[in-house]
Write a protein that holds these residues in place. Structure first.
Motif, PDB file in Angstrom:
ATOM      1  N   ARG A 177       0.830  -1.212   0.000  1.00 15.92           N
ATOM      2  CA  ARG A 177       0.000   0.000   0.000  1.00 15.92           C
ATOM      3  C   ARG A 177       0.859   1.254   0.000  1.00 15.92           C
ATOM      4  O   ARG A 177       0.576   2.224  -0.707  1.00 15.92           O
ATOM      5  CB  ARG A 177      -0.939  -0.023   1.213  1.00 15.92           C
ATOM      6  CG  ARG A 177      -1.933   1.123   1.248  1.00 15.92           C
ATOM      7  CD  ARG A 177      -3.006   0.890   2.296  1.00 15.92           C
ATOM      8  NE  ARG A 177      -2.459   0.755   3.640  1.00 15.92           N
ATOM      9  CZ  ARG A 177      -2.434  -0.377   4.326  1.00 15.92           C
ATOM     10  NH1 ARG A 177      -2.895  -1.488   3.791  1.00 15.92           N
ATOM     11  NH2 ARG A 177      -1.933  -0.408   5.548  1.00 15.92           N
ATOM     12  N   ALA A 178       1.951   1.231   0.789  1.00 14.96           N
ATOM     13  CA  ALA A 178       2.827   2.397   0.860  1.00 14.96           C
ATOM     14  C   ALA A 178       3.481   2.697  -0.484  1.00 14.96           C
ATOM     15  O   ALA A 178       3.798   3.854  -0.787  1.00 14.96           O
ATOM     16  CB  ALA A 178       3.895   2.176   1.924  1.00 14.96           C
ATOM     17  N   ALA A 179       3.682   1.672  -1.305  1.00 16.58           N
ATOM     18  CA  ALA A 179       4.297   1.856  -2.618  1.00 16.58           C
ATOM     19  C   ALA A 179       3.280   2.242  -3.686  1.00 16.58           C
ATOM     20  O   ALA A 179       3.660   2.491  -4.840  1.00 16.58           O
ATOM     21  CB  ALA A 179       5.019   0.576  -3.039  1.00 16.58           C
ATOM     22  N   GLY A 180       1.999   2.270  -3.308  1.00 21.20           N
ATOM     23  CA  GLY A 180       0.963   2.628  -4.268  1.00 21.20           C
ATOM     24  C   GLY A 180       0.595   1.517  -5.221  1.00 21.20           C
ATOM     25  O   GLY A 180       0.020   1.770  -6.287  1.00 21.20           O
ATOM     26  N   LEU A 181       0.905   0.267  -4.867  1.00 21.16           N
ATOM     27  CA  LEU A 181       0.586  -0.875  -5.721  1.00 21.16           C
ATOM     28  C   LEU A 181      -0.814  -1.388  -5.393  1.00 21.16           C
ATOM     29  O   LEU A 181      -1.107  -1.717  -4.236  1.00 21.16           O
ATOM     30  CB  LEU A 181       1.617  -1.990  -5.528  1.00 21.16           C
ATOM     31  CG  LEU A 181       3.053  -1.637  -5.930  1.00 21.16           C
ATOM     32  CD1 LEU A 181       4.017  -2.736  -5.503  1.00 21.16           C
ATOM     33  CD2 LEU A 181       3.151  -1.388  -7.425  1.00 21.16           C
ATOM     34  N   GLN A 182      -1.683  -1.462  -6.390  1.00 20.91           N
ATOM     35  CA  GLN A 182      -3.069  -1.867  -6.197  1.00 20.91           C
ATOM     36  C   GLN A 182      -3.325  -3.208  -6.873  1.00 20.91           C
ATOM     37  O   GLN A 182      -3.100  -3.351  -8.080  1.00 20.91           O
ATOM     38  CB  GLN A 182      -4.013  -0.812  -6.781  1.00 20.91           C
ATOM     39  CG  GLN A 182      -3.945   0.542  -6.089  1.00 20.91           C
ATOM     40  CD  GLN A 182      -4.467   0.484  -4.661  1.00 20.91           C
ATOM     41  OE1 GLN A 182      -5.376  -0.298  -4.358  1.00 20.91           O
ATOM     42  NE2 GLN A 182      -3.894   1.301  -3.790  1.00 20.91           N
ATOM     43  N   PRO A 183      -3.802  -4.191  -6.130  1.00 20.50           N
ATOM     44  CA  PRO A 183      -4.067  -5.497  -6.753  1.00 20.50           C
ATOM     45  C   PRO A 183      -5.396  -5.523  -7.484  1.00 20.50           C
ATOM     46  O   PRO A 183      -6.328  -4.777  -7.164  1.00 20.50           O
ATOM     47  CB  PRO A 183      -4.099  -6.445  -5.549  1.00 20.50           C
ATOM     48  CG  PRO A 183      -4.604  -5.580  -4.430  1.00 20.50           C
ATOM     49  CD  PRO A 183      -4.032  -4.202  -4.679  1.00 20.50           C
ATOM     50  N   LYS A 184      -5.480  -6.403  -8.480  1.00 19.17           N
ATOM     51  CA  LYS A 184      -6.751  -6.700  -9.116  1.00 19.17           C
ATOM     52  C   LYS A 184      -7.438  -7.779  -8.298  1.00 19.17           C
ATOM     53  O   LYS A 184      -6.857  -8.832  -8.034  1.00 19.17           O
ATOM     54  CB  LYS A 184      -6.533  -7.193 -10.550  1.00 19.17           C
ATOM     55  CG  LYS A 184      -7.825  -7.567 -11.268  1.00 19.17           C
ATOM     56  CD  LYS A 184      -7.560  -8.055 -12.683  1.00 19.17           C
ATOM     57  CE  LYS A 184      -8.862  -8.434 -13.386  1.00 19.17           C
ATOM     58  NZ  LYS A 184      -8.616  -8.925 -14.766  1.00 19.17           N
ATOM     59  N   GLU A 185      -8.664  -7.540  -7.878  1.00 17.79           N
ATOM     60  CA  GLU A 185      -9.378  -8.482  -7.025  1.00 17.79           C
ATOM     61  C   GLU A 185     -10.349  -9.322  -7.848  1.00 17.79           C
ATOM     62  O   GLU A 185     -10.977  -8.830  -8.780  1.00 17.79           O
ATOM     63  CB  GLU A 185     -10.115  -7.733  -5.915  1.00 17.79           C
ATOM     64  CG  GLU A 185      -9.182  -6.997  -4.963  1.00 17.79           C
ATOM     65  CD  GLU A 185      -9.882  -6.527  -3.702  1.00 17.79           C
ATOM     66  OE1 GLU A 185     -10.998  -7.022  -3.431  1.00 17.79           O
ATOM     67  OE2 GLU A 185      -9.309  -5.680  -2.998  1.00 17.79           O
ATOM     68  N   TYR A 186     -10.472 -10.587  -7.448  1.00 21.84           N
ATOM     69  CA  TYR A 186     -11.406 -11.511  -8.082  1.00 21.84           C
ATOM     70  C   TYR A 186     -12.478 -11.892  -7.053  1.00 21.84           C
ATOM     71  O   TYR A 186     -12.188 -11.991  -5.853  1.00 21.84           O
ATOM     72  CB  TYR A 186     -10.679 -12.762  -8.566  1.00 21.84           C
ATOM     73  CG  TYR A 186      -9.605 -12.460  -9.592  1.00 21.84           C
ATOM     74  CD1 TYR A 186      -9.926 -12.299 -10.926  1.00 21.84           C
ATOM     75  CD2 TYR A 186      -8.269 -12.320  -9.210  1.00 21.84           C
ATOM     76  CE1 TYR A 186      -8.944 -12.009 -11.870  1.00 21.84           C
ATOM     77  CE2 TYR A 186      -7.278 -12.034 -10.144  1.00 21.84           C
ATOM     78  CZ  TYR A 186      -7.629 -11.876 -11.468  1.00 21.84           C
ATOM     79  OH  TYR A 186      -6.656 -11.583 -12.401  1.00 21.84           O
ATOM     80  N   PRO A 187     -13.706 -12.103  -7.506  1.00 19.96           N
ATOM     81  CA  PRO A 187     -14.776 -12.417  -6.551  1.00 19.96           C
ATOM     82  C   PRO A 187     -14.544 -13.749  -5.853  1.00 19.96           C
ATOM     83  O   PRO A 187     -14.092 -14.719  -6.460  1.00 19.96           O
ATOM     84  CB  PRO A 187     -16.035 -12.451  -7.435  1.00 19.96           C
ATOM     85  CG  PRO A 187     -15.527 -12.696  -8.826  1.00 19.96           C
ATOM     86  CD  PRO A 187     -14.181 -12.047  -8.896  1.00 19.96           C
ATOM     87  N   VAL A 188     -14.846 -13.771  -4.573  1.00 22.28           N
ATOM     88  CA  VAL A 188     -14.751 -14.984  -3.761  1.00 22.28           C
ATOM     89  C   VAL A 188     -16.096 -15.180  -3.068  1.00 22.28           C
ATOM     90  O   VAL A 188     -16.595 -14.253  -2.423  1.00 22.28           O
ATOM     91  CB  VAL A 188     -13.627 -14.874  -2.705  1.00 22.28           C
ATOM     92  CG1 VAL A 188     -13.604 -16.111  -1.819  1.00 22.28           C
ATOM     93  CG2 VAL A 188     -12.279 -14.675  -3.375  1.00 22.28           C
ATOM     94  N   PRO A 189     -16.706 -16.361  -3.187  1.00 23.89           N
ATOM     95  CA  PRO A 189     -18.063 -16.544  -2.665  1.00 23.89           C
ATOM     96  C   PRO A 189     -18.148 -16.913  -1.191  1.00 23.89           C
ATOM     97  O   PRO A 189     -19.256 -17.035  -0.663  1.00 23.89           O
ATOM     98  CB  PRO A 189     -18.608 -17.683  -3.534  1.00 23.89           C
ATOM     99  CG  PRO A 189     -17.396 -18.496  -3.864  1.00 23.89           C
ATOM    100  CD  PRO A 189     -16.262 -17.521  -3.996  1.00 23.89           C
ATOM    101  N   PHE A 190     -17.023 -17.132  -0.520  1.00 25.76           N
ATOM    102  CA  PHE A 190     -17.112 -17.627   0.857  1.00 25.76           C
ATOM    103  C   PHE A 190     -16.022 -17.026   1.740  1.00 25.76           C
ATOM    104  O   PHE A 190     -15.005 -16.536   1.262  1.00 25.76           O
ATOM    105  CB  PHE A 190     -17.006 -19.161   0.887  1.00 25.76           C
ATOM    106  CG  PHE A 190     -15.658 -19.693   0.471  1.00 25.76           C
ATOM    107  CD1 PHE A 190     -14.682 -19.982   1.421  1.00 25.76           C
ATOM    108  CD2 PHE A 190     -15.356 -19.925  -0.858  1.00 25.76           C
ATOM    109  CE1 PHE A 190     -13.436 -20.473   1.045  1.00 25.76           C
ATOM    110  CE2 PHE A 190     -14.121 -20.422  -1.244  1.00 25.76           C
ATOM    111  CZ  PHE A 190     -13.160 -20.691  -0.291  1.00 25.76           C
ATOM    112  N   ASP A 191     -16.274 -17.089   3.038  1.00 31.01           N
ATOM    113  CA  ASP A 191     -15.273 -16.840   4.064  1.00 31.01           C
ATOM    114  C   ASP A 191     -15.125 -18.112   4.891  1.00 31.01           C
ATOM    115  O   ASP A 191     -15.928 -19.047   4.768  1.00 31.01           O
ATOM    116  CB  ASP A 191     -15.683 -15.673   4.975  1.00 31.01           C
ATOM    117  CG  ASP A 191     -15.531 -14.324   4.292  1.00 31.01           C
ATOM    118  OD1 ASP A 191     -14.709 -14.208   3.368  1.00 31.01           O
ATOM    119  OD2 ASP A 191     -16.256 -13.383   4.670  1.00 31.01           O
TER     120      ASP A 191
END
Length: 423
Positions: A177-191
């Motif tokens: 986060r401090a480096a400004g790197l943003q991940p691409k998120e994929y949907p997850v149906p469960f915890d």
């Protein structure tokens, strides 16, 4: 002024393995771990064959096999209409890499830390929490950290300058986060909600296993431990508040409904404080690095627990990073091109594993949590049970994964210990 060749932030499997490998290359490496020890429950405890082979190549096989562990010899799943179907029988693999070791992660991390401590260029700083990055002209030059000390929690703040910073601080990476790197998120149906149930004396033994159970809109897995079962309750994503509002008795009923054979011990769940909620994520950085900083493991690609491969993928990242970056670190200058080479090597295995996990989510878990009946194609069941090629390849893919890494030559210690045949 504190200075090191490489600052590794996060003392998990990737961070400790990277620290060990770089130290064996003669790189001055410092690992910062925010906790005071490695004793935390409900972390991944599977050590796949690719990692066991790596440990042998490092000359540590005999010591590793002396640690408390059990062996998982196959992976089987209950498929509606087909019963229990084996998707990976590791007996078909060549010994001594014909099993998956199941062991407490703290034992594994203490083992790696002890071996790394033998190297004069290795330093492990416990209770050192990285808080931010330091920059000079757009290049990362080190990390800021804080420590904890004393009964009142008094501590200090400090700065550690480094020729390279490697973020192995997990899916909630502060440095990413401090480096400004943003991940691409994929949907997850469960915890997942992790908890323990006691294991009776008559049930104890060396056998390892992962036992899944499915019911409409919920599922559960049980992992065998020496004196308890590590249980994972899987429910629709975003339901933590509702589950806790229903109270502990309702949760006990859920457990008993999924595993009637364990209903006699659900009272050991004393309160919902015994549940450890895992907010399951699946994401991947488009770019794993900036000048002076590299992200690997969950900091670069958070994995679903489906398949239990996150630890081993992270360790493979660490091996590739060490092999690529050690020469540059010894020369005193790591370039952006060097960091890009690590991502280029490890991106394909990451994409392959995450794609398989996304398919599993879509085919198994989405219908499950929508209350639909899961029907396995008869062709798939036939292939898993009767096609020799599939029966040989699937165990290898589970045990080794795509593009398994080998220990670099500078990290090997021949003659100290040798691999032995599995029994």
């Amino acid at each position: 002024m504190q200075r090191t060749g490489c600052a590794v932030v996060g003392g998990g499997p990737a961070g400790m393995m990277l620290g060990l490998l770089l130290a064996r290359a003669g790189v001055q490496v410092t690992v910062l771990e925010k906790h005071g020890d490695f004793l935390r429950d409900f972390r991944g405890d599977t050590v796949h064959a690719s990692t066991i082979r790596l440990i042998d190549e490092l000359g540590l096989g005999e010591a590793f096999r002396g640690l408390p562990q059990s062996r998982l010899s196959n992976v089987a799943l209950p498929i509606p209409g087909a019963g229990l179907v084996t998707v990976g029988d590791f007996a078909s693999l060549k010994p001594p890499y014909n099993y998956i070791a199941m062991m407490p992660q703290w034992d594994f991390l203490n083992f790696l830390a002890g071996e790394a401590a033998r190297e004069p260029s290795f330093t492990l700083l416990m209770e050192h929490e990285a808080t931010s990055l330091m920059f000079d002209g757009g290049r990362v030059t080190g990390v800021r950290y804080r420590t904890r000390a004393g009964a009142e929690g008094a501590g200090t703040a400090g700065e550690l300058y480094a020729g390279l910073v490697v973020a192995t601080d997990g899916r909630h990476s502060v440095l990413r986060r401090a480096a400004g790197l943003q991940p691409k998120e994929y949907p997850v149906p469960f915890d997942t909600w992790w908890f323990k149930l006691p294991r009776h004396a008559s049930e104890k033994g060396a056998l390892a296993g992962v036992v899944p159970a499915f019911r409409e809109r919920e599922a559960m897995i049980a992992l065998f431990r020496d004196d308890y079962y590590q249980m994972g309750y899987l429910g629709p994503k975003g339901q933590d508040e509702r589950i806790r509002s229903e109270g502990v008795q309702r949760f006990r009923e859920r457990v008993a409904g999924l595993r009637p054979d364990l209903a006699d011990r659900v009272d050991s769940i004393r309160s919902l404080d015994d549940l450890h909620w895992l907010d399951v994520r699946l994401d991947r950085l488009r770019r794993w690095y900036v000048d002076g900083l590299l992200c690997i493991g969950d900091a670069a690609h958070a994995m679903s627990p489906a398949g239990g491969v996150g630890i081993n993928l992270a360790i493979q990242d660490a091996v590739a990073a060490a092999a690529t970056l050690a020469p540059a670190l010894l020369r005193g200058r790591v370039t952006v091109k060097d960091l890009a080479a690590v991502q280029r090597r490890r991106r394909m295995p990451t994409v392959v594993v995450q794609t398989v996990q996304r398919i599993m989510h879509r085919v198994v878990f989405v219908p499950l949590f929508e209350g639909k009946r899961i029907e396995a194609p008869s062709v798939l069941v036939f292939v898993l049970r009767h096609v020799p090629v599939a029966r040989r390849l699937l165990p290898r893919m589970i045990a080794f994964g795509p593009r398994p890494e080998h220990a670099p030559g500078f990290a090997r210690r021949p003659g100290r210990t040798q691999p032995r045949e599995a029994t």
